[in-house]
Design an enzyme around this catalytic site. Structure first.
Site, PDB file in Angstrom:
ATOM      1  N   THR A  77      -3.510   5.838   7.927  1.00 22.68           N
ATOM      2  CA  THR A  77      -4.109   5.517   8.995  1.00 22.68           C
ATOM      3  C   THR A  77      -3.713   6.285  10.483  1.00 22.68           C
ATOM      4  O   THR A  77      -2.389   6.682  10.735  1.00 22.68           O
ATOM      5  CB  THR A  77      -3.663   3.900   9.398  1.00 22.68           C
ATOM      6  OG1 THR A  77      -2.578   3.697   9.614  1.00 22.68           O
ATOM      7  CG2 THR A  77      -4.465   3.328   7.985  1.00 22.68           C
ATOM      8  N   ASP A 125      -6.912  -2.187  13.708  1.00 20.07           N
ATOM      9  CA  ASP A 125      -5.647  -2.517  14.482  1.00 20.07           C
ATOM     10  C   ASP A 125      -4.986  -1.463  15.374  1.00 20.07           C
ATOM     11  O   ASP A 125      -4.554  -1.715  16.320  1.00 20.07           O
ATOM     12  CB  ASP A 125      -4.685  -3.066  13.500  1.00 20.07           C
ATOM     13  CG  ASP A 125      -4.646  -4.708  13.244  1.00 20.07           C
ATOM     14  OD1 ASP A 125      -5.555  -5.285  13.919  1.00 20.07           O
ATOM     15  OD2 ASP A 125      -4.106  -5.211  12.358  1.00 20.07           O
ATOM     16  N   GLU A 173      -4.459  -9.621   3.441  1.00 22.65           N
ATOM     17  CA  GLU A 173      -3.692 -10.199   4.563  1.00 22.65           C
ATOM     18  C   GLU A 173      -3.945 -11.539   4.945  1.00 22.65           C
ATOM     19  O   GLU A 173      -3.601 -12.264   6.201  1.00 22.65           O
ATOM     20  CB  GLU A 173      -3.723  -9.386   6.042  1.00 22.65           C
ATOM     21  CG  GLU A 173      -5.044  -8.955   6.137  1.00 22.65           C
ATOM     22  CD  GLU A 173      -5.122  -7.692   7.279  1.00 22.65           C
ATOM     23  OE1 GLU A 173      -4.303  -7.750   7.954  1.00 22.65           O
ATOM     24  OE2 GLU A 173      -6.225  -7.254   7.160  1.00 22.65           O
ATOM     25  N   LEU A 195       2.505   5.946   8.017  1.00 26.25           N
ATOM     26  CA  LEU A 195       2.387   5.768   9.227  1.00 26.25           C
ATOM     27  C   LEU A 195       2.621   7.146   9.817  1.00 26.25           C
ATOM     28  O   LEU A 195       1.965   6.990  10.957  1.00 26.25           O
ATOM     29  CB  LEU A 195       3.365   4.670   9.824  1.00 26.25           C
ATOM     30  CG  LEU A 195       2.953   3.240   9.423  1.00 26.25           C
ATOM     31  CD1 LEU A 195       4.292   2.311   9.946  1.00 26.25           C
ATOM     32  CD2 LEU A 195       1.512   2.494   9.812  1.00 26.25           C
ATOM     33  N   ASP A 217       7.603   5.704 -30.432  1.00 23.14           N
ATOM     34  CA  ASP A 217       6.407   5.230 -31.216  1.00 23.14           C
ATOM     35  C   ASP A 217       5.090   5.360 -30.314  1.00 23.14           C
ATOM     36  O   ASP A 217       5.150   5.844 -29.079  1.00 23.14           O
ATOM     37  CB  ASP A 217       6.443   3.871 -31.728  1.00 23.14           C
ATOM     38  CG  ASP A 217       6.799   2.691 -30.931  1.00 23.14           C
ATOM     39  OD1 ASP A 217       6.461   2.776 -29.739  1.00 23.14           O
ATOM     40  OD2 ASP A 217       6.991   1.715 -31.498  1.00 23.14           O
TER      41      ASP A 217
END
Length: 433
Positions: free
Chosen positions: A17, A53, A159, A260, A389
């Site tokens: 972000t 945010d 959230e 971040l 296997d």
């Protein structure tokens, strides 16, 4: 409802972000302008211009403009997917309306950005009906601009407790004619707001580990054919802690993590890939240590374990516990104390061997791992046999499938992968399975 994946990516390692508008700067879009030009291992699988945010509320209208400007200019060359995060809140009609306005603004084909945008990230969702509202807004926008219905992916940030419970409804709800929830792509944990929603407290004020949330998100994604991504790791200087968190996540089936910084992107891009070289681990009683390899021999150089020869065999010390053992007993003890972490070359070798055996009509074969271990100058040869296997083969395919997904979808990283593994191993890895 089928759990077949509906998007090009089967794995997402990195969810990066960056704020869409920075106050007090000559160029408020400088952060996303810089992020849009990341390449190679510094570029994420999913880039999220963050208009929620990470961007001040007063700057979000400008942030939407910046998304359009930067993505229209740089989006065609960005090597990962682009999924802007826009405002939303389960309890706020006004916030949801603003989301709709930003969707209309960013998705307008005449502005040139939407052709490079793969989807949108919706935060603060609640119950399943709230997810449907966001989906309906995106459907309306697609129809408004003549875009193919369902062409824009939708990822959500988990959230709240309501969102966590909603993941259990996805299998039943996806595919119904009254929604387009098939557009769902990522389920991303947001532990900070989740902690607030749960009214959780810790003595230090830090975040709880929320292992259950990460497990539930991974399970919800697997059941619905989606991809799970862990939330942000705030201590950006703690590279070791970030890698430990990712290792714990991978054991839960959660490959992706929020990044971040470009530095975290590099770590998260590389961490889930199979290692370049194999390594032996030794259980020291209070954890594991990696043995030093030299010319194929594995050396332990520590204080916790000691080994001496005696008249009747050997004396093995682990911490404060000392035992007298015969040679076969010592070998068995060291077998229990050691584990091997295979390299990409090792994994591909085993898969090729099993594929050849299967083609010849054999359903299971034995694979051997051998090593010479040196403790206090004493050499002991150990050998482990493991049956392969079809189930073992399919489990081994997961890291190789991840590699193949990266190679196919991130051509900008192919040179780095060839340098890491060698051209021969890369070619063989692309041909197994």
């Amino acid at each position: 409802m089928s759990t077949q994946r509906r998007h090009d990516r089967e794995f997402v390692r990195t969810f990066f972000t960056s704020p869409t508008a920075v106050e007090g700067e000559d160029d408020s879009a400088k952060m996303i302008r810089s992020a849009a030009q990341l390449r190679g291992m510094q570029a994420p699988d999913v880039w999220v211009p963050d208009n929620e945010d990470a961007t001040a509320p007063s700057m979000r209208d400008e942030g939407a403009d910046n998304i359009v400007e930067v993505v229209s200019e740089h989006g065609a060359d960005f090597p990962g997917e682009i999924h802007p995060r826009i405002v939303w809140h389960r309890d706020s009609p006004g916030t949801r309306y603003r989301c709709f306005q930003h969707l209309l603004q960013i998705a307008d084909p005449e502005k040139g950005a939407i052709e490079h945008i793969d989807g949108f990230v919706i935060p603060e969702v609640g119950g399943i009906d709230d997810w449907k509202k966001a989906d309906e807004f995106i459907t309306i926008v697609e129809n408004e601009y003549g875009l193919e219905e369902g062409s824009l992916a939708m990822s959500v940030i988990v959230e709240s407790a309501a969102a966590e419970l909603a993941m259990g409804d996805l299998r039943e709800e996806m595919g119904k004619p009254d929604n387009n929830l098939e557009r769902l792509f990522l389920l991303v944990d947001g532990e900070v707001d989740y902690t607030k929603d749960m009214r959780a407290m810790t003595p230090t004020g830090g975040l709880p580990p929320w292992a259950e949330l990460r497990h539930n998100t991974s399970r919800g994604a697997s059941a619905a054919g989606l991809i799970a991504v862990d939330g942000p790791y705030d201590d950006i200087r703690d590279v070791e802690g970030y890698n430990e968190r990712m290792e714990d996540n991978r054991a839960k089936g959660m490959i992706g993590i929020w990044s971040l910084t470009p530095g975290q992107v590099v770590e998260a891009n590389k961490a889930p890939l199979p290692p370049e070289t194999g390594r032996w681990l030794l259980d020291t009683g209070d954890g594991t240590t990696e043995l030093e390899s030299e010319d194929g021999t594995q050396f332990y150089d520590g204080e916790r374990i000691g080994l001496d020869e005696t008249e009747t065999g050997y004396s093995l010390r682990v911490g404060g516990d000392e035992r007298d053992l015969g040679e076969d007993e010592l070998r068995e003890e060291l077998l229990d104390m050691t584990e091997y972490v295979p390299s990409m070359d090792d994994i591909v070798d085993s898969m090729e061997e099993f594929e050849a055996a299967k083609e010849a009509g054999t359903g299971a074969i034995s694979m051997t791992q051998s090593a010479t271990i040196v403790i206090d100058g004493i050499e002991i040869d150990i050998s482990k046999d493991r049956m392969w296997d079809e189930a073992t083969y399919q489990a081994a395919m997961t890291p190789v499938s991840l590699f193949q997904d990266v190679y196919e979808n991130r051509p900008d990283q192919r040179e780095a992968l060839a340098e890491l593994y060698g051209e021969n191993v890369v070619e063989r890895a692309m041909n197994v399975g």
